[in-house]
Design an enzyme around this catalytic site. Structure first.
Site, PDB file in Angstrom:
ATOM      1  N   LYS A 220       0.978  -1.084   0.354  1.00 55.23           N
ATOM      2  CA  LYS A 220       0.060   0.022  -0.017  1.00 55.23           C
ATOM      3  C   LYS A 220       0.908   1.135   0.057  1.00 55.23           C
ATOM      4  O   LYS A 220       0.689   2.134  -0.736  1.00 55.23           O
ATOM      5  CB  LYS A 220      -0.968   0.045   1.122  1.00 55.23           C
ATOM      6  N   CYS A 274      -3.403  10.732   1.467  1.00 55.53           N
ATOM      7  CA  CYS A 274      -2.727   9.194   1.398  1.00 55.53           C
ATOM      8  C   CYS A 274      -1.235   9.535   0.528  1.00 55.53           C
ATOM      9  O   CYS A 274      -0.298   9.188   1.299  1.00 55.53           O
ATOM     10  CB  CYS A 274      -3.545   8.570   0.325  1.00 55.53           C
TER      11      CYS A 274
HETATM   12  N1  LIG Z   1      -9.979   7.963   2.931  1.00 57.70           N
HETATM   13  C1  LIG Z   1      -9.283   7.644   2.055  1.00 57.70           C
HETATM   14  O1  LIG Z   1      -9.432   7.582   0.759  1.00 57.70           O
HETATM   15  C2  LIG Z   1      -8.646   6.171   2.240  1.00 57.70           C
HETATM   16  C3  LIG Z   1      -8.069   5.413   1.289  1.00 57.70           C
HETATM   17  C4  LIG Z   1      -7.178   4.293   1.542  1.00 57.70           C
HETATM   18  C5  LIG Z   1      -6.807   4.069   2.964  1.00 57.70           C
HETATM   19  N2  LIG Z   1      -7.177   4.977   3.860  1.00 57.70           N
HETATM   20  C6  LIG Z   1      -6.788   4.772   5.369  1.00 57.70           C
HETATM   21  O2  LIG Z   1      -8.036   4.189   6.020  1.00 57.70           O
HETATM   22  C7  LIG Z   1      -7.770   4.414   7.453  1.00 57.70           C
HETATM   23  C8  LIG Z   1      -9.237   5.245   7.605  1.00 57.70           C
HETATM   24  O3  LIG Z   1      -9.274   6.403   7.097  1.00 57.70           O
HETATM   25  P1  LIG Z   1     -10.761   7.287   6.932  1.00 57.70           P
HETATM   26  O4  LIG Z   1     -10.531   7.985   5.760  1.00 57.70           O
HETATM   27  O5  LIG Z   1     -11.904   6.066   6.868  1.00 57.70           O
HETATM   28  O6  LIG Z   1     -10.864   7.914   8.179  1.00 57.70           O
HETATM   29  P2  LIG Z   1     -11.900   8.754   9.016  1.00 57.70           P
HETATM   30  O7  LIG Z   1     -11.022   9.803   9.654  1.00 57.70           O
HETATM   31  O8  LIG Z   1     -12.819   9.171   7.757  1.00 57.70           O
HETATM   32  O9  LIG Z   1     -12.539   7.716   9.665  1.00 57.70           O
HETATM   33  C9  LIG Z   1     -12.158   7.169  11.040  1.00 57.70           C
HETATM   34  C10 LIG Z   1     -13.287   6.952  12.030  1.00 57.70           C
HETATM   35  O10 LIG Z   1     -12.620   6.011  12.942  1.00 57.70           O
HETATM   36  C11 LIG Z   1     -13.273   6.572  14.409  1.00 57.70           C
HETATM   37  N3  LIG Z   1     -12.538   6.115  15.174  1.00 57.70           N
HETATM   38  C12 LIG Z   1     -11.248   6.479  15.866  1.00 57.70           C
HETATM   39  N4  LIG Z   1     -10.711   5.816  16.658  1.00 57.70           N
HETATM   40  C13 LIG Z   1     -11.997   4.754  17.015  1.00 57.70           C
HETATM   41  C14 LIG Z   1     -11.984   3.803  18.098  1.00 57.70           C
HETATM   42  N5  LIG Z   1     -11.017   3.497  18.959  1.00 57.70           N
HETATM   43  N6  LIG Z   1     -13.034   3.116  18.014  1.00 57.70           N
HETATM   44  C15 LIG Z   1     -14.137   3.445  17.111  1.00 57.70           C
HETATM   45  N7  LIG Z   1     -14.112   4.271  16.111  1.00 57.70           N
HETATM   46  C16 LIG Z   1     -12.722   5.190  16.046  1.00 57.70           C
HETATM   47  C17 LIG Z   1     -13.370   7.946  13.883  1.00 57.70           C
HETATM   48  O11 LIG Z   1     -14.226   8.616  14.951  1.00 57.70           O
HETATM   49  C18 LIG Z   1     -13.666   8.214  12.630  1.00 57.70           C
HETATM   50  O12 LIG Z   1     -15.269   8.173  12.411  1.00 57.70           O
HETATM   51  C19 LIG Z   1      -6.716   5.293   7.540  1.00 57.70           C
HETATM   52  O13 LIG Z   1      -5.534   4.561   7.852  1.00 57.70           O
HETATM   53  C20 LIG Z   1      -6.610   5.765   6.098  1.00 57.70           C
HETATM   54  O14 LIG Z   1      -5.191   6.226   5.827  1.00 57.70           O
HETATM   55  C21 LIG Z   1      -8.129   5.876   3.804  1.00 57.70           C
END
Ligand SMILES: NC(=O)c1ccc[n+]([C@@H]2O[C@H](COP(=O)([O-])OP(=O)(O)OC[C@H]3O[C@@H](n4cnc5c(N)ncnc54)[C@H](O)[C@@H]3O)[C@@H](O)[C@H]2O)c1
Length: 429
Positions: A220, A274
Site C-alpha cells: 500500500k 494518502c
Molecule cells: N479515505 C481514503 O481515501 C483512504 C483510502 C485508503 C486508505 N485509507 C486509510 O484508512 C484508514 C481510515 O481512513 P478514513 O479516511 O476512513 O478515516 P476517517 O477519519 O474518515 O474515519 C475514521 C473513523 O474512526 C473513528 N474512530 C477512531 N478511533 C476509534 C475507536 N477507537 N473506536 C471506534 N471508532 C474510532 C473516528 O471517529 C472516525 O469516524 C486510515 O488509515 C487511512 O489512511 C483511507
C-alpha cells in the site's frame, strides 16, 4: 447482484467494523449487503446516530443507497461500544506525527477495545494504512491485553488470527472500486489470510492475492510512493522550466509522444491524506535507504512555497494588486479541502502579502474555512466575479468550471498557472 453475493458467502459471519469513516462505512455496508451480519462501531456518537438512521455523514456517491439496503436487510446495526463477534475490521485513522513517523495511537486504542471483547479464535483485519510491522504490533497489543488468549497458533482453532488488508479506493469512486479493485491480504499466518479471503470474496469481484502481513503493509505504501515520486518528477520539471523559460505543459506533452514515456502533470503540490502521507511511513521505516522517496516528498512539499513566491513577484509589479484564487480543493471536481496545497498557498500568501484582497472561486464549497473568513481579506465569490475584480489570477485546481474561462476574461491580468489550465483557453465569442 445481491443473490450472487449471498451465494458466494459460504458462511455468514458476525463482523464488527471499527471506525465508520470514508473506509469503514463503505466496507461495513458492502459486507452487510454481501450477506454478513455487521455492527459498525464509532466513538463519534453523531456518526453512529447518523448511520443508524441510514444517513451517510459525508459525501460519497452511491454509498447512501448501499447503506439503505444494508439497513433494510436488517444486517447492519451500529454501536459506540465493541460487541463480541467472529471478525473485527479496524478502519481507524493513521496520521503521522511531527517527525513523520506513523501515529498508531488510534490503532492501539481500537485493538485494546477489541481485545477486551474477544473470546478466542476471532480474526482481526487491519485495514488502516500502516507502516511495516503494524499487524504484528496489533497482535502484540492483543497478547499484552489478553494474555489468556492464544495468538497466531496455526494448530489451535481458539487462537486469535491477524491480517492486514490495505484499502486502495479512490474517494468519489469508493462504491465501485471497493467491489472491483484487486485486493492484497497479508496474514501473520497462512490460515488467517485464507480466512480473510473468504470474507472479502463476499463483496469483491477483483482478484484477491495472499501474502505475508509486512509485504501487504508495504504494498500500500509503495503504491502511493510510486505516485508521489512520479508527481515530484513533473513538479521538478516545472521549476526547471521556469528557470529556462520553457512551457512545461508543452514540454511534457511532447516528451510523452515517446512510446515508453508517461510523465505526469505538475501542480501546486500534493494534497489529500494518502499520497502526501504514506511515503513518510517508508522513510521512517528505513531512513538510510529511502533517499529518493524522501526527496520526492520534499520536492512536492516545496511546491506551494514556489507558487507563493511567483505571487509575491506578481504583486510587486502592480500598483494596486488584487488577487483571484481559482480553486481550493486538493484535486479537481471535489469539495475536499483537507491537506490541500491550494489552501496552504492561500494561507501563506495572506501572511506574506499584507493588505491585499483575495477573491476565491471554489465552485464546490459554499463557505470558506473559518480561519480564512476571519482574515477579512478573503471573499468566496463566483468565478466570473473573481476574474472581474482581480489583476492577478492564480490557478490552483483544474476544476472543469475553470476550463470554460475565455481569453477575454484574462486579458491584461498576470497569470500564475500551477495546473496548466490556461494553455487551452476558450477563445472569446
Ligand atoms: N479515505 C481514503 O481515501 C483512504 C483510502 C485508503 C486508505 N485509507 C486509510 O484508512 C484508514 C481510515 O481512513 P478514513 O479516511 O476512513 O478515516 P476517517 O477519519 O474518515 O474515519 C475514521 C473513523 O474512526 C473513528 N474512530 C477512531 N478511533 C476509534 C475507536 N477507537 N473506536 C471506534 N471508532 C474510532 C473516528 O471517529 C472516525 O469516524 C486510515 O488509515 C487511512 O489512511 C483511507
Amino acid at each position: 447482484m445481491n443473490v450472487e453475493m449471498e451465494e458466494r458467502t459460504p458462511r455468514p459471519e458476525k463482523i464488527v467494523v471499527v471506525g465508520l469513516g470514508y473506509i469503514g462505512l463503505p466496507t461495513a455496508a458492502a459486507l452487510a449487503v454481501g450477506g454478513h451480519v455487521v455492527v459498525g462501531v464509532d466513538l463519534n456518537e453523531a456518526t453512529v446516530e447518523s448511520v443508524a438512521r441510514g444517513q451517510v455523514p459525508f459525501v460519497e456517491p452511491d454509498l447512501q443507497e448501499t447503506l439503505a439496503q444494508a439497513i433494510s436487510l436488517g444486517r447492519l446495526t451500529t454501536s459506540t461500544t465493541i460487541p463480541p463477534a467472529d471478525v473485527y475490521i479496524l478502519a481507524v485513522p493513521t496520521p503521522y506525527l511531527e517527525d513523520h513517523t506513523a501515529d498508531l495511537s488510534y490503532v492501539e486504542a481500537a485493538s485494546r477495545q477489541v481485545a477486551a471483547a474477544c473470546r478466542g479464535g476471532e480474526l482481526v483485519i487491519l485495514e488502516s494504512t500502516c507502516p511495516p510491522g503494524a499487524t504484528q504490533f496489533v497482535a502484540d497489543v492483543f497478547s499484552e491485553t489478553r494474555p489468556d488468549l492464544a495468538v497466531n497458533n496455526e494448530n489451535s482453532s481458539s487462537a486469535m488470527q491477524f491480517v492486514h488488508c490495505p484499502e486502495r479506493v479512490l474517494p468519489g469512486r469508493i462504491m465501485i472500486e471497493i467491489k472491483t479493485n484487486a485486493r492484497i491480504i497479508g496474514g501473520l499466518t497462512t490460515s488467517a489470510a485464507e480466512r480473510a479471503k473468504r470474507i472479502y470474496e463476499s463483496f469483491c469481484s477483483g482478484p484477491i492475492r495472499l501474502t505475508d502481513a509486512k509485504t501487504a503493509e508495504m504494498a500500500k505504501l509503495v503504491e502511493n510512493s510510486f505516485r508521489d515520486v512520479n508527481i515530484a518528477f513533473a513538479n521538478e520539471l516545472s521549476l526547471i522550466c521556469e528557470t529556462l523559460k520553457i512551457n512545461v505543459w508543452e514540454l511534457i506533452e511532447l516528451a510523452n509522444q515517446h512510446p515508453r514515456v508517461n510523465i505526469l502533470q505538475p501542480g501546486p503540490g500534493v494534497g489529500g491524506h494518502c499520497i502526501a502521507v504514506d511515503p513518510w511511513f517508508i522513510v521512517a521505516s528505513d531512513p538510510i535507504n529511502s533517499n529518493l522517496i524522501r526527496t520526492a516528498r520534499e520536492v512536492n512539499d516545496r511546491k506551494p512555497a514556489f507558487v507563493v513566491q511567483q505571487l509575491m513577484n506578481a504583486v510587486e509589479e502592480k500598483a494596486v494588486p488584487v488577487v483571484a484564487i481559482l480553486g481550493l480543493a486538493f484535486k479537481a471536481n471535489i469539495d475536499d479541502l483537507r491537506e490541500s496545497p491550494a489552501v496552504e498557498i492561500l494561507r501563506r500568501a495572506l501572511d506574506v502579502v499584507p493588505g491585499i484582497e483575495f477573491y476565491v472561486a471554489e465552485p464546490h464549497i459554499s463557505t470558506l474555512p473559518h480561519d480564512l473568513v476571519n482574515e477579512g481579506r478573503v471573499e468566496l465569490v463566483e468565478t466570473a466575479v473573481a476574474l472581474d475584480k482581480s489583476n492577478i489570477v492564480v490557478a490552483l485546481v483544474d476544476h472543469d468550471e475553470f476550463q470554460m474561462i475565455s481569453t477575454d476574461d484574462l486579458s491584461g491580468k498576470t497569470l500564475i498557472d500551477s495546473k496548466g489550465i490556461f494553455n487551452n483557453l476558450v477563445p472569446a465569442v
